[in-house]
Scaffold this motif. Structure first.
Motif, mmCIF file in Angstrom:
data_model
loop_
_atom_site.group_PDB
_atom_site.id
_atom_site.type_symbol
_atom_site.label_atom_id
_atom_site.label_comp_id
_atom_site.label_asym_id
_atom_site.label_seq_id
_atom_site.Cartn_x
_atom_site.Cartn_y
_atom_site.Cartn_z
ATOM 1 N N VAL A 64 -28.331 37.873 -6.722
ATOM 2 C CA VAL A 64 -27.806 38.259 -8.031
ATOM 3 C C VAL A 64 -28.961 38.842 -8.837
ATOM 4 O O VAL A 64 -30.043 38.246 -8.902
ATOM 5 N N THR A 65 -28.727 40.017 -9.422
ATOM 6 C CA THR A 65 -29.730 40.619 -10.298
ATOM 7 C C THR A 65 -29.136 40.841 -11.677
ATOM 8 O O THR A 65 -27.916 40.795 -11.852
ATOM 9 N N VAL A 66 -30.030 41.043 -12.638
ATOM 10 C CA VAL A 66 -29.608 41.460 -13.982
ATOM 11 C C VAL A 66 -29.770 42.972 -14.055
ATOM 12 O O VAL A 66 -30.848 43.500 -13.786
ATOM 13 N N GLU A 67 -28.684 43.658 -14.369
ATOM 14 C CA GLU A 67 -28.699 45.118 -14.419
ATOM 15 C C GLU A 67 -28.183 45.577 -15.782
ATOM 16 O O GLU A 67 -27.534 44.813 -16.503
ATOM 17 N N PRO A 68 -28.452 46.854 -16.105
ATOM 18 C CA PRO A 68 -27.856 47.377 -17.333
ATOM 19 C C PRO A 68 -26.327 47.328 -17.235
ATOM 20 O O PRO A 68 -25.782 47.433 -16.128
ATOM 21 N N ALA A 69 -25.655 47.166 -18.361
ATOM 22 C CA ALA A 69 -24.190 47.136 -18.366
ATOM 23 C C ALA A 69 -23.667 48.337 -17.591
ATOM 24 O O ALA A 69 -24.166 49.450 -17.728
ATOM 25 N N GLY A 70 -22.667 48.144 -16.765
ATOM 26 C CA GLY A 70 -22.169 49.226 -15.924
ATOM 27 C C GLY A 70 -22.692 49.132 -14.509
ATOM 28 O O GLY A 70 -22.125 49.727 -13.595
ATOM 29 N N GLY A 71 -23.742 48.379 -14.318
ATOM 30 C CA GLY A 71 -24.238 48.151 -12.964
ATOM 31 C C GLY A 71 -25.163 49.235 -12.477
ATOM 32 O O GLY A 71 -25.356 50.262 -13.138
ATOM 33 N N SER A 72 -25.757 48.989 -11.325
ATOM 34 C CA SER A 72 -26.724 49.914 -10.753
ATOM 35 C C SER A 72 -26.352 50.222 -9.312
ATOM 36 O O SER A 72 -25.670 49.448 -8.649
ATOM 37 N N LEU A 73 -26.828 51.371 -8.842
ATOM 38 C CA LEU A 73 -26.590 51.734 -7.444
ATOM 39 C C LEU A 73 -27.441 50.880 -6.513
ATOM 40 O O LEU A 73 -27.024 50.564 -5.406
ATOM 41 N N ALA A 74 -28.636 50.569 -6.987
ATOM 42 C CA ALA A 74 -29.534 49.698 -6.225
ATOM 43 C C ALA A 74 -30.190 48.777 -7.240
ATOM 44 O O ALA A 74 -30.289 49.130 -8.418
ATOM 45 N N PRO A 75 -30.605 47.612 -6.818
ATOM 46 C CA PRO A 75 -31.197 46.679 -7.777
ATOM 47 C C PRO A 75 -32.370 47.296 -8.516
ATOM 48 O O PRO A 75 -33.232 47.928 -7.902
ATOM 49 N N THR A 76 -32.417 47.135 -9.827
ATOM 50 C CA THR A 76 -33.540 47.642 -10.609
ATOM 51 C C THR A 76 -34.492 46.528 -11.002
ATOM 52 O O THR A 76 -35.512 46.782 -11.612
ATOM 53 N N HIS A 77 -34.121 45.281 -10.692
ATOM 54 C CA HIS A 77 -34.978 44.136 -10.969
ATOM 55 C C HIS A 77 -34.970 43.214 -9.760
ATOM 56 O O HIS A 77 -34.031 43.245 -8.978
ATOM 57 N N PRO A 78 -35.984 42.382 -9.649
ATOM 58 C CA PRO A 78 -35.919 41.347 -8.611
ATOM 59 C C PRO A 78 -34.763 40.385 -8.905
ATOM 60 O O PRO A 78 -34.374 40.229 -10.065
ATOM 61 N N PRO A 79 -34.230 39.750 -7.869
ATOM 62 C CA PRO A 79 -33.097 38.842 -8.085
ATOM 63 C C PRO A 79 -33.460 37.669 -8.998
ATOM 64 O O PRO A 79 -34.600 37.207 -8.969
ATOM 65 N N VAL A 80 -32.486 37.230 -9.793
ATOM 66 C CA VAL A 80 -32.654 35.995 -10.555
ATOM 67 C C VAL A 80 -32.182 34.804 -9.729
ATOM 68 O O VAL A 80 -32.515 33.663 -10.008
ATOM 69 N N ALA A 81 -31.374 35.086 -8.699
ATOM 70 C CA ALA A 81 -30.921 34.033 -7.809
ATOM 71 C C ALA A 81 -30.631 34.657 -6.458
ATOM 72 O O ALA A 81 -30.159 35.794 -6.389
ATOM 73 N N SER A 82 -30.916 33.920 -5.393
ATOM 74 C CA SER A 82 -30.589 34.453 -4.086
ATOM 75 C C SER A 82 -30.501 33.322 -3.081
ATOM 76 O O SER A 82 -30.876 32.179 -3.366
ATOM 77 N N THR A 83 -29.955 33.653 -1.909
ATOM 78 C CA THR A 83 -29.816 32.625 -0.874
ATOM 79 C C THR A 83 -31.143 32.359 -0.182
ATOM 80 O O THR A 83 -31.298 31.360 0.478
ATOM 81 N N THR A 84 -32.091 33.279 -0.310
ATOM 82 C CA THR A 84 -33.413 33.062 0.267
ATOM 83 C C THR A 84 -34.432 33.148 -0.839
ATOM 84 O O THR A 84 -34.510 34.149 -1.538
ATOM 85 N N VAL A 85 -35.198 32.063 -1.010
ATOM 86 C CA VAL A 85 -36.173 32.052 -2.117
ATOM 87 C C VAL A 85 -37.548 32.368 -1.571
ATOM 88 O O VAL A 85 -37.946 31.801 -0.562
#
Ligand SMILES: [Zn+2]
Lengths: 192, 260
Positions: free
Chosen positions: B239-260
């Protein structure tokens, strides 16, 4: 984040399934009063009614899947569980002596003053109407069984009626009340 | 216990049974019958609801009892044991291996496997389509609300589930994805805080090391429904935080993921 105060009971149950304590707190805030009032009605004020109330919500925490929303409201489920526990407590060995004394006392006084002692609860008007419309024999049988925690056999003894008569009065009275509630409140009568 | 009571006799007991006003042997006989007889089950449920209406509806919950309840609430305190109710079937070695064969996957349309790496051009289309599919899932549950559908998914022993952990210091469980064999899947938010309206959470599936958008989760997700395709296998999500409307590819590192 889960918005608790606006969440449906079903949503809260899901959250409880995910060990969300705040969700249980919200369920308690909504239904703890009804559960405790019922326990108190059956057991009298004091520690036993409090124990039943707490047990009901700890139980829900452990096994939220026992609530089936298809079978009725969460409040009805919790109250039903509370009633079963309260009656178990009444019938336990330690309580038996007190209970037999109580039964004797109730028999001696020839039953309750129905209007004042038993139905004097913070009931919705529609429920009061439905109760008031019951034939007295049905109303008394339900009251002694549900609030007194007596079996239908005990009720029959107390009222000097045949066991079969009491048994069928309870069933008929419950049906009559339900029909009256559905008529007054519509199909959502039990959704609170 | 096989009872000697006829059906008529059992039916005659249902009102008293619903009020806990039968003897133990009768209660046992009625209970055994209810397992087999839906009609009597319905009648008892109706009687119980009616009786419950007699419980006071107006009184406040006594506040002094809550502390005693709260002190008795036990919850699993390690990440591995999180949600044991949900994991129950998966605790044995046998069902674990069965589960491993059924790794749920993500429908990525034209994007499959290694091709994903070069497929950013169609990701925008995918975001839109997947969002549409989210709506379809909610609509497809018909009279059943999203929470009811999600609830039954949580209780489904055949569901696959993965926990997304926070990527910062604590690595606390932040959210969980629960997927049914039907492809219906739900994300449950445990700890993701609300975002300002200019941002959105976006869920990604990791396929061959590449993030593929699953859909937008909004600013304050609680429970979100979406669809997965078992033919594309993945159980890695972020899960990443993106600008409203979403992104084609992540623009930030994940805030949560299955692999830490
Ligand atoms: Zn039957």
């Amino acid at each position: 984040m889960l918005e608790l105060s606006g969440a449906s009971d079903a949503t809260l149950i899901v959250a409880i399934g995910r060990w969300n304590e705040s969700a249980l707190g919200e369920v308690y805030r909504r239904h703890g009063g009804a559960v405790h009032a019922l326990a108190q009605r059956v057991l009298g004020p004091g520690g036993r009614a409090q124990d039943v109330t707490q047990d009901v919500f700890v139980d829900l925490w452990k096994r939220p899947e026992r609530f089936d929303p298809a079978r009725g409201s969460l409040r009805a489920f919790l109250v039903t569980v509370a009633h079963g526990r309260a009656v178990d407590m009444l019938r336990s060995d330690t309580a038996r002596v007190a209970r037999e004394q109580r039964t004797a006392r109730e028999t001696a006084t020839g039953g309750y003053d129905l209007e004042n002692q038993v139905w004097d609860l913070a009931l919705a008007d529609q429920v009061k109407d439905a109760v008031g419309a019951l034939p007295e024999g049905e109303r008394r049988a339900i009251e002694l069984a549900y609030f007194g925690g007596h079996t239908y056999r005990e009720v029959a003894t107390m009222l000097g009626e045949a066991e079969g008569t009491v048994k069928s009065r309870i069933r008929r009275g419950l049906r009559r009340m339900r029909d009256a509630l559905v008529e007054e409140m519509g199909p959502v009568w039990n959704q609170t | 216990m096989e009872s000697d009571l006829s059906h008529e006799e059992l039916v005659g007991l249902l009102g008293a049974f619903a009020l806990d006003a039968v003897d133990p042997s009768e209660a046992a006989a009625v209970r055994a019958h209810l397992l087999l007889c839906p009609r009597c089950r319905d009648e008892v449920a109706q009687h119980q609801q009616t009786a419950a209406m007699l419980a006071s509806t107006g009184s406040e919950a006594p506040t002094d009892l809550w502390a005693g309840i709260a002190s008795r609430l036990e919850a699993p305190n390690t990440t591995e044991q999180a949600f044991p109710r949900l994991d129950r079937a998966g605790r044995t070695a046998r069902s674990t291996s069965r589960r491993r064969k059924y790794q749920f996957g993500l429908r990525t349309g034209a994007l499959i496997g290694a091709a994903a790496a070069a497929a950013f051009a169609v990701l925008g289309v995918e975001v839109g389509r997947l969002d549409h599919r989210v709506n379809q899932v909610e609509a497809a549950s018909g009279g059943q609300s999203l929470s009811a559908a999600a609830r039954s998914a949580l209780l489904d022993p055949t569901a696959s589930r993965v926990i997304l952990k926070e990527t910062d210091s604590g690595a606390q469980p932040a959210a969980e994805v629960v997927a049914l064999r039907s492809g219906a899947a739900y994300l449950f938010n445990d700890r993701l805080p609300d975002l300002p309206s200019a941002e959105t959470y976006q869920l990604w599936a990791m396929i061959d090391g590449q993030p593929i958008s699953v859909g937008l989760l909004g600013t304050h997700p609680s429970t979100v429904a979406f669809t997965l395709d078992p033919t594309d296998l993945t159980n890695a999500f972020a899960v990443t935080v993106e600008p409203a409307g979403g992104s084609l590819a992540p623009t930030h590192p994940p805030v949560a993921s299955t692999t830490v």
